[in-house]
Enzyme design. Structure first.
Site, PDB file in Angstrom:
ATOM      1  CE  LYS A  83      49.002 -34.690 -42.592  1.00  0.00           C
ATOM      2  NZ  LYS A  83      49.448 -34.176 -43.893  1.00  0.00           N
ATOM      3  CB  ILE A  84      44.632 -40.014 -37.592  1.00  0.00           C
ATOM      4  CG1 ILE A  84      45.353 -41.364 -37.713  1.00  0.00           C
ATOM      5  CG2 ILE A  84      43.174 -40.189 -37.217  1.00  0.00           C
ATOM      6  CD1 ILE A  84      45.140 -42.293 -36.549  1.00  0.00           C
TER       7      ILE A  84
END
Ligand code: G3P
Length: 218
Positions: A83-84
């Site tokens: 997750k970015i």
């Protein structure tokens, strides 16, 4: 639409997995901060409990740092999705990780233009936040609809993951508009299940079954 749970609480995940409805899990640094234990053990256990995409968020800044952290997280288990956050560095890191075959969930997305950038960078999932958009006086569901429509027919296999879900109504609206996934807090899962007429109806059925049994035996 697939249902994910938005929590790092292993007991909650185990309970909801036992319902047979979970297709994945999302976590974030705030959710991890609510539980004890080291994050790698937590992610490993989640991967044992749920056979589906498990989002683990990078907590570093800068393209190179995000890429390194993303690789480290992806190595924990094949089902880990990195997750970015939506940012210039986040887009660049997503492109680099996607080129290595690592799935990215681009988070903290609020608008269709942001979602288009995320999808173009190679993100496998884009997470528009519904509740937090409502919190600042906007219409989170309409913003989600914009994202769904903007990415409809997009050339890559990107999926819209409705996040910051606060109520069963959010879930139903997300499903009706064609969002691919909703990630739902455990409390909202329970709200989705409970209905007073279901409880009253079950009590009546049980009472009538007991009355018949008492009358006829067997
Ligand atoms: O995991 C991201 C998102 O679902 C967070 O939700 O309720 O903290 O806005 P919330």
């Amino acid at each position: 639409m697939k249902l994910f749970v938005d929590t790092a609480d292993l007991n909650e995940i185990e309970t909801l997995a036992s319902w047979g409805v979970l297709k994945g899990v999302t976590t974030n640094p705030s959710l991890l901060n609510q539980v004890e234990g080291d994050e790698i053990s937590i992610y490993r256990r989640i991967c044992e409990l749920v056979d589906g995409p498990i989002s683990a968020e990078v907590i570093v800044e800068g393209r190179e740092q995000m890429v390194s952290e993303g690789r480290r997280l992806a190595a924990i288990h094949p089902n880990i999705v990195v997750k970015i956050p939506t940012s210039a560095d986040g887009l660049a890191a997503t492109a680099a990780l996607a080129a290595e075959g690592i799935a990215v969930n681009m988070t903290l997305c609020f608008t269709a233009p942001q979602a288009l950038l995320a999808a173009s960078s190679g993100a496998r999932y884009v997470s528009p936040f519904v509740g937090r958009y409502d919190d600042i006086g906007n219409n989170g569901i309409e913003a989600l609809r914009e994202v769904v429509e903007a990415l409809w027919g997009f050339e890559s296999e990107v999926e819209v993951l409705a996040a910051s879900i606060r109520s069963p109504i959010h879930v139903v609206e997300a499903a009706k508009m064609g969002a691919d996934i909703a990630t739902i807090p455990p409390k909202v899962f329970r709200q989705m299940l409970e209905h007073p007429l279901t409880n009253v109806g079950l009590e009546k059925f049980n009472a009538d079954a007991a009355a018949r049994h008492a009358r006829l035996g067997g």
